[in-house]
Design a protein around this motif. Structure first.
Motif, PDB file in Angstrom:
ATOM      1  N   UNK A  30     -31.965   6.709 -41.914  1.00 14.99           N
ATOM      2  CA  UNK A  30     -31.533   8.086 -42.114  1.00 14.99           C
ATOM      3  C   UNK A  30     -30.831   8.599 -40.859  1.00 14.99           C
ATOM      4  N   UNK A  31     -29.694   9.258 -41.030  1.00 16.61           N
ATOM      5  CA  UNK A  31     -28.920   9.776 -39.902  1.00 16.61           C
ATOM      6  C   UNK A  31     -29.538  11.047 -39.350  1.00 16.61           C
ATOM      7  N   UNK A 197     -20.138   9.119 -48.951  1.00 14.93           N
ATOM      8  CA  UNK A 197     -21.285   8.561 -48.225  1.00 14.93           C
ATOM      9  C   UNK A 197     -21.597   9.245 -46.902  1.00 14.93           C
ATOM     10  N   UNK A 198     -20.650  10.001 -46.353  1.00 20.90           N
ATOM     11  CA  UNK A 198     -20.869  10.649 -45.063  1.00 20.90           C
ATOM     12  C   UNK A 198     -21.495  12.034 -45.173  1.00 20.90           C
ATOM     13  N   UNK A 199     -21.682  12.521 -46.395  1.00 18.96           N
ATOM     14  CA  UNK A 199     -22.233  13.861 -46.594  1.00 18.96           C
ATOM     15  C   UNK A 199     -23.752  13.787 -46.728  1.00 18.96           C
ATOM     16  N   UNK A 200     -24.457  14.691 -46.058  1.00 22.48           N
ATOM     17  CA  UNK A 200     -25.911  14.724 -46.145  1.00 22.48           C
ATOM     18  C   UNK A 200     -26.359  15.084 -47.554  1.00 22.48           C
ATOM     19  N   UNK A 201     -27.442  14.457 -47.988  1.00 23.16           N
ATOM     20  CA  UNK A 201     -27.973  14.752 -49.318  1.00 23.16           C
ATOM     21  C   UNK A 201     -29.472  15.009 -49.259  1.00 23.16           C
ATOM     22  N   UNK A 202     -29.930  15.756 -50.222  1.00 23.11           N
ATOM     23  CA  UNK A 202     -31.353  15.895 -50.470  1.00 23.11           C
ATOM     24  C   UNK A 202     -31.787  14.694 -51.310  1.00 23.11           C
TER      25      UNK A 202
END
Length: 298
Positions: A30-31, A197-202
């Motif tokens: 996780x980033x 893929x570079x966007x944060x997700x819940x």
């Protein structure tokens, strides 16, 4: 966010190995993300502050920003002509003076509706926003008005799918580094992660369950979260979801814990004390007062 949640009752008697294997295989590393920073609790205006103004409208979003909310939360569907609009339900029945499904209506038809028609704060005695020109908002309008505002965008619709369209819209408005994208639908979030893929997700329900289970048995450190945010209720099925242990382990993995939907001041203060990263609320005014008088743990 959705008011119903998966039932956790009986979870402790299920075979732990199934859930452990699921958690260990869910996603990669996780980033880091700013929403998981210790010592700050984000005031997240749920649907722009549904307890104060007609939900998911530009009126609500504008007022929430003026009030000092840290983040806006909204839901999206697509019109018949492919425009992303900010509305919670699949139909317009509950929030406007019209009837029908959003996906069966053009943007022009939606814009002709009164999105403040049904809002009331006194059980239906008065409807102060009727006839005030409040309309269903588009996601383009929201991003254009607040290009620097952090947001959570929840994908409500998956038939037809709209995740790829959301990715395209985020890129057009240069919002990819300012949002968390959420959905209760596995297919929608899978499609979005593939496109952006570079966007944060819940995380979806199926991705959250094993993490909660591992936390309950003091094995949260084994979990490999599939997203960057746990957007969860306080409890489910009578079992606590948001605990000090869960919060501690999530933040250690750079995963934010954002709790929904909290409108009670006492509960807000308790959650601040647990060290959560954000609280989604219909009453950002109440949360603002709480945060001004509370010191989150560091």
């Amino acid at each position: 966010m959705r008011k119903r949640w998966w039932v956790l009752g009986g979870l402790m008697v299920l075979a732990g190995g199934v859930f452990v294997a699921s958690a260990l295989n869910a996603g990669g590393s996780v980033r880091a993300n700013e929403f998981a920073r210790r010592g700050k609790v984000w005031n997240i205006a749920h649907q722009g502050g549904e307890g104060l103004w007609p939900s998911n409208t530009m009126l609500a979003f504008s007022n929430a920003v003026s009030l000092g909310a840290d983040m806006l939360e909204t839901d999206i569907h697509a019109t018949k002509d492919g425009v992303l609009v900010t509305i919670h339900d699949a139909s317009v029945n509950r929030t406007t003076n019209g009837r029908g499904l959003v996906k069966d209506m053009t943007l022009a038809q939606l814009k002709a509706l009164d999105a403040g028609y049904q809002w009331t704060s006194d059980g239906g005695k008065t409807f102060p926003f009727r006839g005030k020109g409040v309309t269903v908002a588009t996601l383009d309008e929201l991003f254009t008005a607040f290009p620097n505002m952090p947001m959570t965008v929840e994908i409500k619709q998956d038939d037809p799918p709209i995740a790829a369209k959301l990715c395209e819209t985020l890129k057009q408005h240069r919002m990819t580094d300012k949002v968390i994208v959420a959905s209760f639908k596995d297919s929608a979030l899978k499609e979005f992660r593939a496109a952006c893929p570079d966007v944060l997700t819940s995380m979806t329900e199926s991705e959250v369950r094993p993490i909660v289970f591992l936390s309950l048995v003091n094995l949260a450190g084994l979990a490999r979260p599939a997203g960057e945010s746990l957007q969860v209720p306080v409890s489910a099925g009578g079992i606590p979801v948001v605990t000090k242990r869960l919060v501690r382990e999530a933040i250690r993995k750079n995963v934010s814990v954002q709790v929904w939907t909290i409108n009670d001041e006492v509960e807000m203060r308790r959650l601040v004390g647990l060290g959560v990263n954000g609280i989604m609320t219909d009453r950002p005014d109440v949360l603002k007062r709480v945060l001004q008088s509370s010191t989150p743990p560091r």
